[in-house]
Design a protein around this motif. Structure first.
Motif, PDB file in Angstrom:
ATOM      1  N   VAL B 183       0.840  -1.201   0.000  1.00 46.10           N
ATOM      2  CA  VAL B 183       0.000   0.000   0.000  1.00 46.10           C
ATOM      3  C   VAL B 183       0.877   1.254   0.000  1.00 46.10           C
ATOM      4  O   VAL B 183       0.695   2.163  -0.816  1.00 46.10           O
ATOM      5  CB  VAL B 183      -0.941   0.002   1.230  1.00 46.10           C
ATOM      6  N   VAL B 184       1.840   1.290   0.896  1.00 46.07           N
ATOM      7  CA  VAL B 184       2.725   2.450   0.995  1.00 46.07           C
ATOM      8  C   VAL B 184       3.536   2.596  -0.291  1.00 46.07           C
ATOM      9  O   VAL B 184       3.730   3.697  -0.820  1.00 46.07           O
ATOM     10  CB  VAL B 184       3.676   2.306   2.204  1.00 46.07           C
ATOM     11  N   SER B 185       3.994   1.460  -0.802  1.00 48.15           N
ATOM     12  CA  SER B 185       4.840   1.526  -1.980  1.00 48.15           C
ATOM     13  C   SER B 185       4.048   2.021  -3.186  1.00 48.15           C
ATOM     14  O   SER B 185       4.549   2.770  -4.017  1.00 48.15           O
ATOM     15  CB  SER B 185       5.498   0.170  -2.205  1.00 48.15           C
ATOM     16  N   SER B 186       2.780   1.657  -3.258  1.00 46.31           N
ATOM     17  CA  SER B 186       1.958   2.150  -4.358  1.00 46.31           C
ATOM     18  C   SER B 186       1.661   3.639  -4.189  1.00 46.31           C
ATOM     19  O   SER B 186       1.554   4.387  -5.167  1.00 46.31           O
ATOM     20  CB  SER B 186       0.686   1.307  -4.447  1.00 46.31           C
ATOM     21  N   ALA B 187       1.564   4.083  -2.930  1.00 52.82           N
ATOM     22  CA  ALA B 187       1.356   5.512  -2.680  1.00 52.82           C
ATOM     23  C   ALA B 187       2.571   6.311  -3.157  1.00 52.82           C
ATOM     24  O   ALA B 187       2.440   7.423  -3.691  1.00 52.82           O
ATOM     25  CB  ALA B 187       1.116   5.756  -1.203  1.00 52.82           C
ATOM     26  N   ILE B 188       3.754   5.744  -2.991  1.00 53.17           N
ATOM     27  CA  ILE B 188       4.966   6.441  -3.429  1.00 53.17           C
ATOM     28  C   ILE B 188       5.023   6.488  -4.958  1.00 53.17           C
ATOM     29  O   ILE B 188       5.409   7.497  -5.554  1.00 53.17           O
ATOM     30  CB  ILE B 188       6.208   5.780  -2.802  1.00 53.17           C
ATOM     31  N   ASP B 189       4.588   5.402  -5.597  1.00 52.77           N
ATOM     32  CA  ASP B 189       4.493   5.419  -7.064  1.00 52.77           C
ATOM     33  C   ASP B 189       3.566   6.541  -7.538  1.00 52.77           C
ATOM     34  O   ASP B 189       3.895   7.282  -8.466  1.00 52.77           O
ATOM     35  CB  ASP B 189       3.961   4.079  -7.581  1.00 52.77           C
ATOM     36  N   ASP B 190       2.411   6.643  -6.877  1.00 52.88           N
ATOM     37  CA  ASP B 190       1.465   7.700  -7.247  1.00 52.88           C
ATOM     38  C   ASP B 190       2.093   9.067  -7.080  1.00 52.88           C
ATOM     39  O   ASP B 190       1.893   9.961  -7.901  1.00 52.88           O
ATOM     40  CB  ASP B 190       0.205   7.613  -6.372  1.00 52.88           C
ATOM     41  N   LEU B 191       2.856   9.214  -5.985  1.00 50.06           N
ATOM     42  CA  LEU B 191       3.511  10.487  -5.705  1.00 50.06           C
ATOM     43  C   LEU B 191       4.475  10.860  -6.839  1.00 50.06           C
ATOM     44  O   LEU B 191       4.491  12.000  -7.313  1.00 50.06           O
ATOM     45  CB  LEU B 191       4.242  10.369  -4.374  1.00 50.06           C
ATOM     46  N   ILE B 192       5.245   9.892  -7.288  1.00 45.32           N
ATOM     47  CA  ILE B 192       6.195  10.154  -8.375  1.00 45.32           C
ATOM     48  C   ILE B 192       5.447  10.573  -9.641  1.00 45.32           C
ATOM     49  O   ILE B 192       5.822  11.540 -10.319  1.00 45.32           O
ATOM     50  CB  ILE B 192       7.073   8.909  -8.626  1.00 45.32           C
ATOM     51  N   LEU B 193       4.374   9.876  -9.946  1.00 52.27           N
ATOM     52  CA  LEU B 193       3.574  10.224 -11.126  1.00 52.27           C
ATOM     53  C   LEU B 193       3.004  11.633 -11.007  1.00 52.27           C
ATOM     54  O   LEU B 193       3.032  12.410 -11.958  1.00 52.27           O
ATOM     55  CB  LEU B 193       2.423   9.221 -11.292  1.00 52.27           C
ATOM     56  N   ARG B 194       2.525  11.947  -9.814  1.00 55.42           N
ATOM     57  CA  ARG B 194       1.940  13.268  -9.585  1.00 55.42           C
ATOM     58  C   ARG B 194       2.977  14.372  -9.784  1.00 55.42           C
ATOM     59  O   ARG B 194       2.705  15.404 -10.384  1.00 55.42           O
ATOM     60  CB  ARG B 194       1.383  13.338  -8.161  1.00 55.42           C
ATOM     61  N   LEU B 195       4.178  14.130  -9.259  1.00 57.29           N
ATOM     62  CA  LEU B 195       5.245  15.135  -9.380  1.00 57.29           C
ATOM     63  C   LEU B 195       5.549  15.406 -10.849  1.00 57.29           C
ATOM     64  O   LEU B 195       5.723  16.541 -11.278  1.00 57.29           O
ATOM     65  CB  LEU B 195       6.513  14.651  -8.689  1.00 57.29           C
ATOM     66  N   ARG B 196       5.624  14.346 -11.619  1.00 58.57           N
ATOM     67  CA  ARG B 196       5.937  14.511 -13.040  1.00 58.57           C
ATOM     68  C   ARG B 196       4.772  15.241 -13.736  1.00 58.57           C
ATOM     69  O   ARG B 196       4.986  16.191 -14.490  1.00 58.57           O
ATOM     70  CB  ARG B 196       6.183  13.151 -13.664  1.00 58.57           C
ATOM     71  N   ASP B 197       3.554  14.805 -13.458  1.00 57.13           N
ATOM     72  CA  ASP B 197       2.413  15.389 -14.155  1.00 57.13           C
ATOM     73  C   ASP B 197       2.193  16.838 -13.763  1.00 57.13           C
ATOM     74  O   ASP B 197       1.846  17.669 -14.590  1.00 57.13           O
ATOM     75  CB  ASP B 197       1.150  14.574 -13.864  1.00 57.13           C
ATOM     76  N   ALA B 198       2.393  17.159 -12.485  1.00 59.40           N
ATOM     77  CA  ALA B 198       2.082  18.505 -12.006  1.00 59.40           C
ATOM     78  C   ALA B 198       3.120  19.526 -12.455  1.00 59.40           C
ATOM     79  O   ALA B 198       2.776  20.609 -12.914  1.00 59.40           O
ATOM     80  CB  ALA B 198       1.974  18.499 -10.481  1.00 59.40           C
TER      81      ALA B 198
END
Ligand SMILES: Nc1ncnc2c1ncn2[C@@H]1O[C@H](COP(=O)(O)OP(=O)(O)O)[C@@H](O)[C@H]1O
Ligand SMILES: [Mg+2]
Lengths: 271, 278
Positions: B183-198
């Motif tokens: 769960v935590v590791s998937s949250a970090i993946d989302d964070l990386i995607l968000r940083l790139r997209d934003a």
């Protein structure tokens, strides 16, 4: 067969000495570079927009200086009394025990106060510095500083070195006073010389030169402790065990460096 | 002719050419060449000890190459002056494998350190900026804790917040989800995607978690024993004909076929050297 058995360990022994010598020279070189780099950052850090921070120096000064006061007082006082006991005992042979003040004053101010202070700071702060740097290296905190564009020598080493160069002489001055006072109290009890008379005599005997000799030496000890501790801390490898190893090495090497330097200093100055 | 191509071709922010690297006598990287394009998420994969972290250390100028060049934001790292290097470093952020938070500082102080050292902002502004980044990584309200009081996942996220405090152009993450629960590791993946997209950050991620790599990667580089085995998109990797790569994807161990003699020699060799080191 037997030839080889004796040959082998001997060769290995020589090889070990050789390796040790090379490593020693390498470490000396590293120490020299480190001093140079530290001075560079202190002098031109501001121009590089990376000043050595005053608050970081103060934090280190508190740790090195204030924290050491109780143990320095205890050690200096004990050594003062020890010198008084020994001096009176020896001088009694010649019936000259009232001259003990001369011996005490010179020994404390020129030798024992700087030496004991240096050894205590090496044990307390040198080990802490080596352990801190070693741990930071293992945890990649040093790498983190590099990639953040923060020079670790400027950020970590320079404040520690400056703090030691201020606090070790200050502590030495303090242990001068405590050592002389403790010795004076003992002399007062044993020989019935009043404390006022004792200090009058001490001031009469000692010159500013003697004081500066001790303090100057202690500043040199400060540099030795800082540099030896940093070079050892930075050379860490392996995990927590490695940190323990370099910390021990840092303390042993800085105390050895202090004692040897003290001898060389005494030899050069008394010539 | 070149004009027709030039505008459509995105700029490379990282260019590695024929990079060779040694630790002592051991060659770790054997001629690695790699381009990372602005705004992409490049995932570097490979088995343990294949040289992923070493490659990453070269990209952030923590190691000197034995030969070959590394160019970051069009600057050759080998030729930069100390000052230019410092300026360049303000444009990159790094989240280290173990977090590498400064253990003597609070989380907030860790995150603010770069601001403190490189800017003239007043303390209130710095604090607000630190809180903003903590908000991004879902750690709001934890700024006064010491790193030793954080869990593994929180440390990684705090490290991420510290890495992005200066709004870097390139973000490097070494094993951001290693050792974390799914769960935590998937949250970090989302964070990386968000940083790139934003903010259009270019992100280079080292990982050996296939799932995470497939989720976030625009392109994947597969490293094996210091050599590049493959560079391409997730699709290309999935459909790659090479057996070696398919083995890697299916986590099948390599070198399973070894003759009995070699096996025995290896066993006894290990035994002897093990005894000698005691
Ligand atoms: N500081 C170092 N000194 C000597 N060897 C190292 C060092 N760091 C890594 N290595 C070696 O380099 C190889 C590659 O390591 P690394 O890049 O960390 O691999 P990965 O991150 O892919 O697991 C490993 O075999 C490792 O033992
Ligand atoms: Mg790694």
């Amino acid at each position: 067969m037997a030839e080889q058995a004796t040959e082998n360990p001997a060769a290995r022994f020589v090889e070990r000495i050789g390796r040790g010598a090379v490593r020693g020279i390498e470490e000396l070189g590293a120490c020299g570079m480190l001093v140079f780099e530290t001075v560079y950052w202190i002098v031109s850090g501001r121009r590089m927009r990376q000043p050595v921070r005053i608050d970081a120096i103060f934090v280190q000064m508190m740790e090195t200086g204030i924290g050491a006061i109780p143990i320095v007082a205890l050690m200096a006082g004990t050594i003062g009394v020890m010198l008084a006991i020994q001096g009176i005992h020896t001088l009694k042979i010649f019936g000259a025990e009232t001259q003990v003040t001369v011996g005490i004053a010179f020994s404390v101010v020129r030798e024992f106060a700087p030496l004991i202070t240096g050894i205590i700071v090496a044990g307390r702060s040198g080990s802490a510095l080596a352990a801190r740097l070693g741990t930071m290296k293992i945890n990649q905190e040093i790498d983190a500083l590099h990639v953040m564009g923060i020079n670790p020598v400027r950020f970590l080493v320079a404040p520690a070195l400056v703090a030691m160069m201020v606090m070790v002489p200050a502590l030495t001055l303090f242990s001068d006073l405590v050592g002389l006072l403790a010795a004076g109290l003992y002399v007062g009890v044993d020989l019935g010389i009043s404390l006022a008379a004792y200090f009058d005599r001490v001031i009469e005997i000692l010159s500013v030169d003697d004081l500066m000799h001790g303090l100057g030496k202690s500043a040199l000890f400060a540099v030795l402790i800082a540099v030896v501790s940093v070079v050892n801390g930075a050379s860490v490898s392996g995990g927590a065990e490695g940190v323990g190893k370099v910390t021990t090495r840092a303390v042993v090497q800085s105390i050895s460096a202090i004692v040897v330097t003290d001898m060389i200093f005494a030899f050069l100055v008394t010539r | 002719m070149s004009q027709a191509i030039a505008p459509s071709r995105p700029a490379s922010v990282i260019e590695v050419e024929d990079l060779v690297s040694y630790y002592g006598p051991r060659q770790i990287l054997r001629g690695v060449s790699l381009d990372v394009i602005e705004g992409e998420i490049m995932v570097i994969m490979g088995g343990s000890g294949s040289g992923k972290s070493t490659l990453l250390r070269h990209l952030m100028a923590l190691e000197r190459p034995s030969s070959g060049t590394v160019r970051l934001l069009e600057r050759d790292l080998a030729t930069l002056s100390v000052r230019d290097m410092n300026d360049l470093r303000k444009k990159i952020g790094v989240a280290f494998q173990g977090g590498a938070l400064f253990s003597s500082m609070t989380v907030g102080e860790n995150i603010m350190l770069s601001l403190h050292e490189h800017t003239e902002l007043d303390p209130t502004t710095m604090r607000i900026m630190a809180r903003l980044k903590l908000e991004v990584v879902d750690l709001a309200g934890f700024e006064d804790l010491m790193p030793s009081e954080l869990s593994g996942g929180m440390i990684k996220r705090a490290a991420m917040a510290r890495a992005i405090i200066m709004d870097p152009k390139i973000l490097f993450c070494d094993e951001p989800s290693a050792g974390l629960d799914p769960v935590v590791s998937s949250a970090i993946d989302d964070l990386i995607l968000r940083l790139r997209d934003a903010v259009g950050m270019t992100v280079v991620v080292v990982t050996h978690e296939l799932e995470s790599a497939f989720k976030i990667a625009d392109r994947i580089t597969v490293l094996d024993k210091g050599e590049i085995l493959f560079i391409g998109t997730v699709e290309e990797l999935r459909n790659h004909p090479s057996e070696r790569i398919q083995n890697l994807l299916n986590r099948r161990a390599e070198d399973e076929v070894m003759d009995a003699d070699a096996y025995l020699r290896r066993l006894t060799g290990i035994e002897v050297s093990g005894a000698a080191s005691l």
